[in-house]
Structures are given as C-alpha cells and as structure tokens.
Design a protein around this motif. Structure first.
Motif, PDB file in Angstrom:
ATOM      1  N   ARG A  18      13.584  -2.422  -8.116  1.00  0.00           N
ATOM      2  CA  ARG A  18      13.784  -1.190  -8.871  1.00  0.00           C
ATOM      3  C   ARG A  18      12.633  -0.992  -9.857  1.00  0.00           C
ATOM      4  O   ARG A  18      12.104   0.119  -9.999  1.00  0.00           O
TER       5      ARG A  18
ATOM      6  N   ASP B  49       5.566  12.634 -15.467  1.00  0.00           N
ATOM      7  CA  ASP B  49       6.627  13.525 -15.951  1.00  0.00           C
ATOM      8  C   ASP B  49       7.854  13.455 -15.047  1.00  0.00           C
ATOM      9  O   ASP B  49       8.985  13.396 -15.527  1.00  0.00           O
ATOM     10  N   LEU B  50       7.619  13.459 -13.749  1.00  0.00           N
ATOM     11  CA  LEU B  50       8.737  13.392 -12.809  1.00  0.00           C
ATOM     12  C   LEU B  50       9.459  12.056 -12.964  1.00  0.00           C
ATOM     13  O   LEU B  50      10.696  11.991 -12.896  1.00  0.00           O
ATOM     14  N   ALA B  51       8.696  10.998 -13.212  1.00  0.00           N
ATOM     15  CA  ALA B  51       9.323   9.687 -13.417  1.00  0.00           C
ATOM     16  C   ALA B  51      10.233   9.719 -14.645  1.00  0.00           C
ATOM     17  O   ALA B  51      11.350   9.209 -14.619  1.00  0.00           O
ATOM     18  N   ARG B  52       9.759  10.375 -15.712  1.00  0.00           N
ATOM     19  CA  ARG B  52      10.587  10.461 -16.921  1.00  0.00           C
ATOM     20  C   ARG B  52      11.864  11.229 -16.651  1.00  0.00           C
ATOM     21  O   ARG B  52      12.941  10.858 -17.098  1.00  0.00           O
ATOM     22  N   ILE B  53      11.741  12.331 -15.883  1.00  0.00           N
ATOM     23  CA  ILE B  53      12.914  13.138 -15.569  1.00  0.00           C
ATOM     24  C   ILE B  53      13.976  12.298 -14.851  1.00  0.00           C
ATOM     25  O   ILE B  53      15.164  12.490 -15.049  1.00  0.00           O
ATOM     26  N   THR B  54      13.522  11.387 -14.002  1.00  0.00           N
ATOM     27  CA  THR B  54      14.491  10.581 -13.273  1.00  0.00           C
ATOM     28  C   THR B  54      15.013   9.420 -14.116  1.00  0.00           C
ATOM     29  O   THR B  54      15.783   8.608 -13.623  1.00  0.00           O
ATOM     30  N   GLY B  55      14.572   9.338 -15.364  1.00  0.00           N
ATOM     31  CA  GLY B  55      15.152   8.350 -16.262  1.00  0.00           C
ATOM     32  C   GLY B  55      14.317   7.099 -16.465  1.00  0.00           C
ATOM     33  O   GLY B  55      14.789   6.116 -17.030  1.00  0.00           O
ATOM     34  N   VAL B  56      13.062   7.118 -15.990  1.00  0.00           N
ATOM     35  CA  VAL B  56      12.207   5.948 -16.151  1.00  0.00           C
ATOM     36  C   VAL B  56      11.650   5.922 -17.578  1.00  0.00           C
ATOM     37  O   VAL B  56      11.003   6.884 -17.995  1.00  0.00           O
ATOM     38  N   GLY B  57      11.908   4.860 -18.311  1.00  0.00           N
ATOM     39  CA  GLY B  57      11.361   4.711 -19.654  1.00  0.00           C
ATOM     40  C   GLY B  57       9.895   4.321 -19.565  1.00  0.00           C
ATOM     41  O   GLY B  57       9.547   3.322 -18.953  1.00  0.00           O
ATOM     42  N   VAL B  58       9.028   5.122 -20.173  1.00  0.00           N
ATOM     43  CA  VAL B  58       7.587   4.897 -20.057  1.00  0.00           C
ATOM     44  C   VAL B  58       7.197   3.539 -20.651  1.00  0.00           C
ATOM     45  O   VAL B  58       6.437   2.778 -20.054  1.00  0.00           O
TER      46      VAL B  58
ATOM     47  N   ARG C 139       5.609   2.552  -9.350  1.00  0.00           N
ATOM     48  CA  ARG C 139       4.953   3.441  -8.381  1.00  0.00           C
ATOM     49  C   ARG C 139       5.284   4.891  -8.687  1.00  0.00           C
ATOM     50  O   ARG C 139       4.441   5.778  -8.519  1.00  0.00           O
ATOM     51  N   ALA C 140       6.522   5.137  -9.122  1.00  0.00           N
ATOM     52  CA  ALA C 140       6.910   6.511  -9.472  1.00  0.00           C
ATOM     53  C   ALA C 140       6.063   7.015 -10.633  1.00  0.00           C
ATOM     54  O   ALA C 140       5.575   8.140 -10.636  1.00  0.00           O
TER      55      ALA C 140
ATOM     56  N   ARG D 109       9.500   0.064  -8.031  1.00  0.00           N
ATOM     57  CA  ARG D 109       9.582   1.464  -7.629  1.00  0.00           C
ATOM     58  C   ARG D 109       9.293   2.371  -8.817  1.00  0.00           C
ATOM     59  O   ARG D 109       8.611   3.382  -8.685  1.00  0.00           O
ATOM     60  N   ALA D 110       9.809   1.968  -9.986  1.00  0.00           N
ATOM     61  CA  ALA D 110       9.565   2.771 -11.190  1.00  0.00           C
ATOM     62  C   ALA D 110       8.072   2.792 -11.507  1.00  0.00           C
ATOM     63  O   ALA D 110       7.527   3.821 -11.922  1.00  0.00           O
TER      64      ALA D 110
END
Lengths: 295, 234
Positions: free
Chosen positions: A163, A176-185, A169-170, A166-167
């Motif tokens: 997981r 921005d799209l990664a943040r939208i899906t809930g990935v903490g930078v 790579r996302a 994947r985050a």
C-alpha cells in the motif's frame, strides 16, 4: 572468452550493480519530490563511513555493518529534508538542486571532520575466489551482486505490492490526485527518503568494499548515477537500475581489446567518459529514456 | 443540507477567483453548476476539495466545517472529488487505481471493488491495463469508480463529459443518476449544460466568481435569459 568474462563482464556487472542502487535512489527522490538530489553521492559516502565506524568499533565485517550504515543514513536524510528541503518544497526545482549541492558539501565536510581525508579500507582481507569452469568470481563481488539483486527485488515488492509503495507511485504520478485519494504527503516523503537513503548507504558500502573509502567515494559516482537514472527514464527506479547495469558494463567493456594487435577500443583512462557518451547518445535518440512505465 | 458552502472567497495566490459563492447540496441530490469559461466553476470544486485556499466564507459538510481542511482528509469525511483533467493515475493499472480509491480505508477495498464492478462491469475486464492506455470514456469511468470505492456522501465531478463522444456523455449522465439513487449526492460542473440540467435536481449558475441564478434544473432550462446567456441561445 574467459578473459572477457573475468576481467570485463564481472567487473562491469559489479560496477553496474553499484550504479543501479545509486541510480534507483536518485530516481525515487526525483519521481516523488521532483528534484535532482545532488547530495545522494554524499549520502553514499556517509553510509560507507558509518559502516567503517561499525567495523572499527565491533570488529564485524562490512556486510554485517550494513544495517548500521542504513540506520545512520536514514535519519541524516530525514534531518536534511526537514532542515533544508522541506522549507523549499514549493520552490523552483533549480533552487532545490542548488540547495542539495550545499547539503552535499555539508555532509562531505562532516565526513572530513570525523574521518579525515586519508583513504581507508574495511580490511576485509583475502579470501579465495569462487572458481567455476575457469570463471573467477571474487567472494566480495558475489556478495555485491547478490545484495544488489536482493535490494532491487525488495524495492520492486515495495513499489508494486504494498500500500505504501502504491502511494509513492501515486504521488510520483500526480501529487494532487494522490492527496485527493487520501495520501498524506508527509508520510510518503519520509518513506521515500528512508528508501532512497537505505539504497544510498548500501551502494556506498558496496562501492567502498570494491574500492576504498574516501570522502569523495559517492560524489565520484554521482554523475554516473544520474546518467543511469536519465537513461532509464528519470523517476522510474526500475529503469534507473537497468540503466546502471548498462552503464557499468559499457564502462568496463569499452577498454576490451577488440582492435587488431590487442589494442583496446578506448584507453582505460577514458572509462568514466563512456557513461556520458552513452547518456548523450540516448538523449539524442530516446530523450524519454530507454524504458517506459514506473514499477 | 449535506453540503452548505456560504460566501466562499478565494483563489490561487493573491488573486481571488471566487467572490462569495454560495452552494448547497442536499443528501442524494444532483446539483449541476454551469457558467461561462472563467466563471470559477473548477475553482469552486477545488476549494470544496481542499485544493484551493479559502480566504473567507465557510464550507460545512454534514454540519462540520471543512474549509481549508487538508485535501488528503476529505475522502475520510465522505467527500470524493474527480478533477477534470488528470483524474486517473496514468502509470498505475486499472486495479491499482481502484485500490487507490480505497487508500484511506483499505478494509473496505473488497466491498468497494465489488460495488464498482457492478456499476461499471467493463472496468474490470482488463484490471492489469495501465490507466494511461485507456480511452477517454474508459478513463472517466475509472475515475468515477475510483471516487466511489469508499461510498462517499458527496461526489464532486468537474466536467465529467469533457471531450467524450455523445454516446459516452449519455452513459455518464445515466451513471450520475444511478449514483444519486444509491444515496450519494453529486455536485457536478458541466459545459454540456442542457443534458446535464435535464438530469439535475437543481442548477446553479456562476459568472465572474459570483452566483448568478439558482433553480430547479427544468426551470433553468426554461428560463429565457439563462438560455440566452449561458446555454448558447435558443
């Protein structure tokens, strides 16, 4: 034929393995954070010297000191990121690049301060090479090749199967799209530094085992690591690793005596220029790098 | 009201693009935002999703203030966003994109994929295909599927039919109604204003970063002034 394998292919693979580890680390940071970290070479040196400290303090082999090297390099990368790179996260890539140059000089200064400029070795001693049908493989080379393979495999499993990977790579794909899906930078950046620093420390120890420790150990292969990363398509750790192998082999094979009279294609002193020759060629023909897709 | 945004003012950097926009969406409702280019429609979506700084005003989701809350926390609050461009991870596979949709709550991934597969059966025909290799329509489905993985309360769609063939546009609008029927409210920006308003419960007209009109979808369609100004004549 045996001479080709023993004196060119095997050293080429070993050098390529070191380049591959270094390039994968550079590429990972570039992919996730979009900047060329010129301090990567000095993180390598730092890891190599941390292993030397372990070797000296506990009388262990450099292989056994590798976890110590990683444990000393990861916090350094985190600290450097927090102090210097995090405040510049939204700055131009060129600003980050220059600041990473500054960080490189600071780390190198620390190494000079702690260990001085005199070259050192791990004192691994002599062990008979592995002989098989005339092929001679030094034990340390066998460990380096196996270690690099294992590191590449672990990196692949991390990026493809977990997981967290994947985050990463996302984030490399679209922050921005990664943040939208809930990935903490913040978490992804810390993980990226940890993996990159672990790869740097491993590459540094392997290179120091094969050559010797100097404060410029990592810096001397930094440009080749960048060339390998660009060769593989920058931001793609797997491509970078393959690029590293190709450059290592190209450097060693460039001095193979193929010309009549046993003269080499290139004098061995031109070896390091080969990486850049290959790089320029690739940039002219395939500027997106040799391989496609991050994974 | 599920979403209650009042006087939202903000934009990129110094310049405000939104000047006190109000926007409300009830549970299970489909609300369409229309307006000319530069009206601030996309900026409104990004402000609601936490990607654009809100200088003034409030945004409440189910009574909870979310203005300027971190974008990465919105999905856990039940707000999912599908941006107009770059709305799938091109270098990840279809299955990985869907898995990213459940990133905030991995335990719900299995149930989520089953639900998304039921809604978009063609999506999982090639789970290992790279999202970047999909056609525009397939990408849009994947983006919708990704956003629906955790059953949000509110789905924000920024021009989901942009660049799609009429056949796909119709399909997307039908899916939007299906999504709303499942109890998920939809707030959708659309250039394709007529068919969008036809399936909307309410329409919201923005111009120059301000509310210009708000009415039931059919009423806006029948309004001659709105038709002349924002729906391209007739």
């Amino acid at each position: 034929m045996l001479e080709l394998v023993n004196f060119y292919i095997i050293p080429g693979l070993v050098l390529g393995a070191v380049y591959a580890l270094a390039a994968a680390g550079v590429s990972l940071v570039y992919g996730v954070m979009r900047f060329a970290n010129f301090a990567h070479g000095d993180l390598m040196s730092w890891g190599a010297y941390a292993a030397l400290a372990g070797v000296a303090a506990f009388g262990i082999s450099p292989w056994a000191a590798l976890p110590l090297a990683v444990a000393a390099t990861v916090p350094l990368a985190w600290g450097v990121d927090r102090a210097f790179f995090a405040p510049l996260r939204r700055a131009q890539p060129a600003v980050l690049l220059i600041s990473s140059f500054g960080v490189a000089l600071m780390i190198r200064a620390l190494i000079y301060l702690a260990w001085g400029p005199t070259p050192a070795t791990y004192g691994l001693g002599f062990s008979p090479p592995i002989l098989w049908e005339g092929v001679r493989l030094q034990r340390r080379h066998a460990v380096i090749l196996a270690g690099a393979l294992l590191a590449a495999l672990l990196l692949h499993l991390l990026l493809a199967r977990t997981r967290a990977g994947r985050a990463m790579r996302a984030m490399a794909d679209d922050p921005d799209l990664a943040r939208i899906t809930g990935v903490g930078v913040g978490g992804v950046i810390r993980l990226t530094w940890a993996v990159s620093a672990a790869l740097a420390a491993t590459a540094g120890v392997f290179l120091a085992v094969d050559t010797e420790l100097t404060p410029l150990l990592g810096f001397n292969v930094l440009l080749a690591a960048f060339a390998a990363a660009i060769l593989g398509g920058i931001g793609r750790p797997w491509g970078a690793a393959l690029g590293g192998l190709i450059l290592g082999l190209a450097e060693e094979l460039s001095s193979y005596p193929v010309l009549p009279g046993g003269a080499p294609l290139l004098d061995p002193s031109y070896k390091t220029a080969v990486a850049f020759g290959v790089l320029i060629l690739v940039l002219l023909v395939r500027p997106q790098g040799l391989f496609r897709g991050m994974g | 009201m599920l979403l209650d945004a009042e006087g939202v003012t903000g934009g990129y950097g110094e310049a405000d693009i939104l000047h006190g926009v109000d926007c409300r969406v009830g549970a299970g409702e489909v609300v369409v935002v229309i307006g000319p280019n530069g009206a601030g429609k996309s900026t409104l979506m990004k402000a609601l999703a936490g990607l654009v700084h809100v200088r003034r005003g409030s945004i409440r989701l189910a009574g909870e203030e979310i203005a300027n809350a971190p974008a990465e926390g919105m999905i856990a609050r039940g707000l999912a966003f599908v941006p107009q461009e770059r709305n799938v991870f091109a270098s990840l596979t279809v299955a990985e994109n869907l898995a990213m949709g459940a990133y905030a709550r991995p335990a719900a991934a299995r149930e989520g994929s089953a639900r998304v597969a039921a809604m978009f059966p063609e999506l999982l025909e090639r789970p290992r295909a790279l999202a970047g290799s999909l056609s525009g329509g397939q990408r849009q489905m994947l983006a919708l599927g990704r956003a629906l993985m955790l059953s949000p309360r509110l789905l924000l769609l920024d021009e989901p039919t942009a660049g799609l063939s009429p056949k796909f546009c119709g399909l997307i609008f039908r899916k939007v109604r299906e999504i709303a029927a499942a109890g998920i409210a939809v707030l959708m920006v659309e250039q394709n204003a007529r068919p969008a308003l036809a399936i909307a419960d309410r329409g919201l007209v923005l111009a120059m970063g301000r509310n210009r009109a708000e009415d039931a979808g059919p009423a806006l369609l029948a309004n001659p002034e709105i038709g002349r100004l924002f729906l391209g004549g007739a």
